[in-house]
Design a protein around this motif. Structure first.
Motif, PDB file in Angstrom:
ATOM      1  N   VAL A  49       0.838  -1.205   0.000  1.00 43.04           N
ATOM      2  CA  VAL A  49       0.000   0.000   0.000  1.00 43.04           C
ATOM      3  C   VAL A  49       0.872   1.253   0.000  1.00 43.04           C
ATOM      4  CG1 VAL A  49      -1.708   1.336   1.300  1.00 43.04           C
ATOM      5  CG2 VAL A  49      -1.935  -1.148   1.149  1.00 43.04           C
ATOM      6  N   LYS A  50       1.884   1.253   0.848  1.00 45.05           N
ATOM      7  CA  LYS A  50       2.768   2.420   0.975  1.00 45.05           C
ATOM      8  C   LYS A  50       3.434   2.746  -0.360  1.00 45.05           C
ATOM      9  CE  LYS A  50       6.539   4.179   3.865  1.00 45.05           C
ATOM     10  NZ  LYS A  50       7.538   3.833   4.918  1.00 45.05           N
ATOM     11  N   GLN A  51       3.954   1.706  -1.041  1.00 41.24           N
ATOM     12  CA  GLN A  51       4.628   1.913  -2.326  1.00 41.24           C
ATOM     13  C   GLN A  51       3.645   2.343  -3.408  1.00 41.24           C
ATOM     14  OE1 GLN A  51       8.082   1.723  -2.818  1.00 41.24           O
ATOM     15  NE2 GLN A  51       7.433   2.741  -4.698  1.00 41.24           N
ATOM     16  N   PHE A  52       2.454   1.737  -3.390  1.00 39.50           N
ATOM     17  CA  PHE A  52       1.421   2.070  -4.377  1.00 39.50           C
ATOM     18  C   PHE A  52       1.025   3.539  -4.266  1.00 39.50           C
ATOM     19  CE2 PHE A  52      -3.122   2.571  -5.383  1.00 39.50           C
ATOM     20  CZ  PHE A  52      -3.146   2.109  -6.684  1.00 39.50           C
ATOM     21  N   ILE A  53       0.764   3.990  -3.037  1.00 35.64           N
ATOM     22  CA  ILE A  53       0.368   5.382  -2.806  1.00 35.64           C
ATOM     23  C   ILE A  53       1.468   6.342  -3.264  1.00 35.64           C
ATOM     24  CG2 ILE A  53      -0.187   7.103  -1.024  1.00 35.64           C
ATOM     25  CD1 ILE A  53      -2.474   5.145  -1.596  1.00 35.64           C
ATOM     26  N   ALA A  54       2.724   5.984  -2.960  1.00 33.54           N
ATOM     27  CA  ALA A  54       3.857   6.831  -3.368  1.00 33.54           C
ATOM     28  C   ALA A  54       3.936   6.944  -4.890  1.00 33.54           C
ATOM     29  CB  ALA A  54       5.155   6.260  -2.799  1.00 33.54           C
ATOM     30  N   ASN A  55       3.751   5.809  -5.581  1.00 29.48           N
ATOM     31  CA  ASN A  55       3.819   5.794  -7.053  1.00 29.48           C
ATOM     32  C   ASN A  55       2.703   6.642  -7.673  1.00 29.48           C
ATOM     33  OD1 ASN A  55       5.953   4.059  -6.823  1.00 29.48           O
ATOM     34  ND2 ASN A  55       4.834   2.218  -7.453  1.00 29.48           N
ATOM     35  N   VAL A  56       1.475   6.450  -7.173  1.00 25.34           N
ATOM     36  CA  VAL A  56       0.335   7.197  -7.718  1.00 25.34           C
ATOM     37  C   VAL A  56       0.508   8.691  -7.462  1.00 25.34           C
ATOM     38  CG1 VAL A  56      -2.157   7.588  -7.544  1.00 25.34           C
ATOM     39  CG2 VAL A  56      -1.281   5.261  -7.521  1.00 25.34           C
ATOM     40  N   LYS A  57       0.913   9.029  -6.240  1.00 20.72           N
ATOM     41  CA  LYS A  57       1.067  10.427  -5.858  1.00 20.72           C
ATOM     42  C   LYS A  57       2.086  11.127  -6.759  1.00 20.72           C
ATOM     43  CE  LYS A  57       1.047  12.872  -1.450  1.00 20.72           C
ATOM     44  NZ  LYS A  57       1.322  12.756  -0.011  1.00 20.72           N
ATOM     45  N   GLU A  58       3.206  10.449  -6.989  1.00 18.28           N
ATOM     46  CA  GLU A  58       4.271  11.040  -7.807  1.00 18.28           C
ATOM     47  C   GLU A  58       3.775  11.322  -9.227  1.00 18.28           C
ATOM     48  OE1 GLU A  58       8.654   9.858  -9.621  1.00 18.28           O
ATOM     49  OE2 GLU A  58       7.756   8.582  -8.083  1.00 18.28           O
ATOM     50  N   LYS A  59       3.088  10.341  -9.808  1.00 15.19           N
ATOM     51  CA  LYS A  59       2.615  10.504 -11.187  1.00 15.19           C
ATOM     52  C   LYS A  59       1.426  11.467 -11.276  1.00 15.19           C
ATOM     53  CE  LYS A  59       4.370   6.089 -12.790  1.00 15.19           C
ATOM     54  NZ  LYS A  59       4.077   4.742 -13.297  1.00 15.19           N
ATOM     55  N   ALA A  60       0.535  11.413 -10.255  1.00 13.74           N
ATOM     56  CA  ALA A  60      -0.656  12.267 -10.271  1.00 13.74           C
ATOM     57  C   ALA A  60      -0.303  13.744 -10.108  1.00 13.74           C
ATOM     58  CB  ALA A  60      -1.622  11.836  -9.172  1.00 13.74           C
ATOM     59  N   LEU A  61       0.802  14.020  -9.442  1.00 15.61           N
ATOM     60  CA  LEU A  61       1.221  15.405  -9.248  1.00 15.61           C
ATOM     61  C   LEU A  61       2.163  15.901 -10.342  1.00 15.61           C
ATOM     62  CD1 LEU A  61       1.775  15.371  -5.374  1.00 15.61           C
ATOM     63  CD2 LEU A  61      -0.034  16.561  -6.610  1.00 15.61           C
ATOM     64  N   GLY A  62       2.380  15.048 -11.342  1.00 17.58           N
ATOM     65  CA  GLY A  62       3.257  15.429 -12.456  1.00 17.58           C
ATOM     66  C   GLY A  62       2.635  16.516 -13.312  1.00 17.58           C
ATOM     67  N   GLN A  63       3.474  17.271 -13.992  1.00 17.40           N
ATOM     68  CA  GLN A  63       3.020  18.400 -14.827  1.00 17.40           C
ATOM     69  C   GLN A  63       2.036  17.949 -15.902  1.00 17.40           C
ATOM     70  OE1 GLN A  63       3.838  21.780 -14.480  1.00 17.40           O
ATOM     71  NE2 GLN A  63       4.533  21.005 -12.504  1.00 17.40           N
TER      72      GLN A  63
END
Length: 452
Positions: A49-63
């Motif tokens: 869960v921790k890794q999944f959230i980190a991955n989504v957050k990084e991509k979702a906040l991308g330009q």
């Protein structure tokens, strides 16, 4: 279907962001908090869960996402892609040996459904891939397991190699592979012994068997209803045997689904098949992308089409279309169509594969009562051959007799007769519209609503 609780939570969370013309960092954080809770409640491994959230957050906040015209939809796309990647990115197919037979060891704990799954896999290989499997009974510690495999073999009209309970399991496996070569079987499916928990004796025997028959596949059968324990079991077996794939059983049950999402991420073992029911033909190849789409309420059209193709007789479909064009569709044809739809699985599962059905009014908590289909069948089967061919002859006294014979009311009979006529008209219009335009012709029960 599995994942119901997780699917509902994720779909509710994503709905809030779907239509937003502008998405802020705070929106993403709030959404991720909800997604995190949903995954943890579904018993997904907390590290995953921790890794999944980190991955989504990084991509979702991308330009690329934040500056797009539809950022809400872009965020959902990111969640879908990451969920798919988590479960294996793409379908992992069963191995095929360069020189037959392909040897498959089926391993797992007692009670996971290993023996039944072995027979289901044999059935799948024969039906879908035209293979000739040999079933091998190596669980010598449980006479019931040997008897069960032999019973399933008879049911499938498929050979079972067995030496009873006194022979050594490793020797049975070696002799079975030799017999398969001599008899030109292209798959050997070995049902190994299980235990209530992982122990050294079991693992030593499985390691000896692996060394003796050098399997092309070691498939771990996991009960998806055991939740996080399923992941622990997968880790134990994988560390000892280098498992090549997992088969999840009972995915049709009341399970939170965390095992399916966690196994690939924790063990790097792909999920190859999923058991979707107790029937011998209810084993399906596992498609991570399709499962992710279903969890997020996007439907699974490809699986729906495959189910239809597997259960609809092409010649009968052509004959049916001809009858519809000529308005010759009878209640006997209707019963045949009803049987085909029922053979595709529970209706709520089929509806869940249709995109957007999760948002349709009244669909969220829909549970189709299969007894309704039985009652419709009872009404039709209470008709005489003449009445089935020509419902116009059904007068008041006949309606009363049909209702009494089917254990329903006259109003129920009236509703079915009216809707049957309406359906015939609608389906005739549909086939007329499609005819001559080169479109794929429809199959199935059209828009008939059950009269109860």
């Amino acid at each position: 279907m599995a994942f119901e609780g997780l699917a509902a939570r994720l779909q509710d969370t994503l709905t809030k962001i779907r239509g937003k013309g502008k998405v802020s960092e705070q929106d993403i954080k709030e959404m991720m908090r909800e997604v995190r809770l949903a995954l943890l409640e579904a018993d997904v491994n907390f590290k995953v869960v921790k890794q999944f959230i980190a991955n989504v957050k990084e991509k979702a906040l991308g330009q690329e996402v934040m500056k797009s015209l539809t950022p809400g939809q872009q965020v959902i796309k990111v969640v879908n892609e990451e969920l798919t990647a988590l479960m294996g990115a793409e379908q992992s197919k069963i191995a095929v040996a360069q020189k037959p037979p392909t040897v498959v060891m089926m391993v797992g704990l007692q009670g996971a459904g290993k023996t039944t799954t072995t027979a289901k896999l044999a059935n799948h290989l024969r039906k879908k891939h035209n293979r000739k499997p040999l079933l091998v009974a190596c669980d010598v510690y449980r006479p019931a397991a040997i008897q069960q495999l032999e019973t399933l073999g008879k049911q499938l009209n498929m050979p079972v190699f067995s030496k009873g309970t006194d022979a050594n399991p490793v020797d049975i496996a070696k002799e079975a592979v030799a017999a398969a070569k001599a008899e030109h079987h292209d798959y050997v499916l070995i049902d190994t012994a299980g235990r209530l928990h992982v122990d050294e004796t079991l693992m030593a025997e499985l390691q000896d068997m692996k060394a003796a028959v050098t399997p092309d596949e070691i498939l771990l059968v996991v009960d998806s209803m055991t939740g996080q324990d399923a992941v622990n079991v997968a880790e134990s077996f994988n560390n000892q045997l280098d498992v090549t794939g997992a088969v999840l059983t009972k995915l049709d049950g009341d399970t939170r689904g965390g095992a399916a999402i966690s196994i690939k991420a924790v063990t790097n073992t792909p999920i190859k098949f999923a058991g979707m029911g107790e029937k011998i033909d209810q084993l399906e190849p596992f498609h991570p992308d399709r499962m992710a789409s279903r969890i997020l309420g996007m439907g699974d059209v490809l699986s729906l089409i495959e189910k239809a193709q597997a259960n609809v007789d092409e010649e009968k479909a052509k004959e049916l279309e001809k009858k519809l064009r000529n308005m010759d569709f009878t209640f006997d044809d209707f019963l045949e169509q009803l049987d085909q739809v029922k053979s595709m699985g529970p209706l709520e599962d089929l509806l869940g594969m249709m995109p957007g059905m999760n948002k349709a009014k009244g669909m969220k908590n829909l549970k189709v009562d299969e007894k309704q289909l039985t009652r419709v069948e009872a009404i039709v089967k209470s008709m005489t051959p003449l009445e089935k061919r020509d419902p116009s002859v059904i007068n008041g006294s006949r309606r009363k007799r049909i209702a009494k014979g089917s254990g329903t009311t006259i109003q129920d009979v009236n509703r079915l007769l009216k809707q049957f006529e309406d359906m015939k008209k609608m389906m005739k219009q549909m086939t007329a519209m499609q005819g001559g335009k080169g479109k794929k012709r429809g199959k199935g029960l059209g828009g008939l609503k059950l009269p109860f």
